[in-house]
Design a protein around this motif. Structure first.
Motif, short mmCIF file in Angstrom:
data_model
loop_
_atom_site.label_atom_id
_atom_site.label_comp_id
_atom_site.label_asym_id
_atom_site.label_seq_id
_atom_site.Cartn_x
_atom_site.Cartn_y
_atom_site.Cartn_z
N LEU A 48 -10.01 62.65 -23.92
CA LEU A 48 -10.27 62.42 -25.34
C LEU A 48 -9.57 61.15 -25.80
CD1 LEU A 48 -11.14 62.99 -28.24
CD2 LEU A 48 -9.21 64.56 -28.42
N ILE A 49 -8.30 61.02 -25.48
CA ILE A 49 -7.54 59.84 -25.92
C ILE A 49 -8.17 58.57 -25.38
CG2 ILE A 49 -5.28 58.73 -25.98
CD1 ILE A 49 -5.57 61.45 -27.55
N ASP A 50 -8.56 58.57 -24.11
CA ASP A 50 -9.22 57.40 -23.52
C ASP A 50 -10.51 57.05 -24.27
OD1 ASP A 50 -7.23 57.18 -21.60
OD2 ASP A 50 -8.39 58.20 -20.04
N ALA A 51 -11.28 58.08 -24.65
CA ALA A 51 -12.53 57.86 -25.38
C ALA A 51 -12.28 57.28 -26.77
CB ALA A 51 -13.32 59.16 -25.47
N MET A 52 -11.15 57.66 -27.37
CA MET A 52 -10.82 57.19 -28.72
C MET A 52 -10.41 55.73 -28.76
SD MET A 52 -8.65 60.51 -30.04
CE MET A 52 -8.13 59.76 -31.59
N LEU A 53 -10.02 55.19 -27.62
CA LEU A 53 -9.50 53.82 -27.56
C LEU A 53 -10.58 52.84 -27.11
CD1 LEU A 53 -6.07 54.58 -25.87
CD2 LEU A 53 -6.55 54.32 -28.32
N GLY A 54 -10.53 51.65 -27.67
CA GLY A 54 -11.44 50.59 -27.26
C GLY A 54 -10.89 49.86 -26.05
N PRO A 55 -11.59 48.82 -25.60
CA PRO A 55 -11.18 48.07 -24.41
C PRO A 55 -9.83 47.39 -24.54
CG PRO A 55 -13.07 47.03 -25.45
CD PRO A 55 -12.83 48.32 -26.16
N THR A 56 -9.37 47.13 -25.76
CA THR A 56 -8.07 46.49 -25.97
C THR A 56 -6.93 47.49 -26.01
OG1 THR A 56 -8.29 46.59 -28.37
CG2 THR A 56 -9.12 44.60 -27.29
N GLY A 57 -7.28 48.80 -25.97
CA GLY A 57 -6.25 49.83 -26.04
C GLY A 57 -5.93 50.27 -27.45
N ASN A 58 -6.68 49.76 -28.41
CA ASN A 58 -6.49 50.15 -29.81
C ASN A 58 -7.51 51.20 -30.22
OD1 ASN A 58 -4.40 48.26 -30.28
ND2 ASN A 58 -5.91 46.65 -30.54
N LEU A 59 -7.16 52.01 -31.22
CA LEU A 59 -8.05 53.03 -31.73
C LEU A 59 -9.35 52.41 -32.22
CD1 LEU A 59 -8.24 56.08 -32.50
CD2 LEU A 59 -7.37 55.42 -34.74
#
Length: 85
Positions: A48-59
């Motif tokens: 879930l957390i991985d899905a919530m983050l974009g390619p830059t690692g930001n929400l």
């Protein structure tokens, strides 16, 4: 009035995403035309957390919490259902 509004200039990372998901029972994450629904029981998992983050690692934006449902990204159908429109 929203309980908490965070300006776009403030970047939210992995721990912020985890904190946002805690206490939710469902998360709907939209990326482009793909939408994934997660059921949350207990501690939010890394998928879930991985899905919530974009390619830059930001929400990903927008991010909205409605009751115990968390909406990440934009999908008109899911927003209308969550907001009762």
């Amino acid at each position: 009035m929203p309980d908490d509004v965070i300006p776009a200039s403030r970047k939210l990372g992995r721990e912020d995403a985890r904190s946002l998901a805690e206490g939710c029972s469902r998360a709907i994450v939209s990326k482009g035309k793909k939408t994934t629904v997660f059921t949350i029981s207990g501690v939010p998992d890394d998928d879930l957390i991985d899905a919530m983050l974009g390619p830059t690692g930001n929400l990903r934006a927008p991010a909205l919490r409605v009751g115990k449902t968390l909406l990440i990204g934009f999908d008109e159908e899911h927003y209308e259902k969550a907001l009762g429109l």
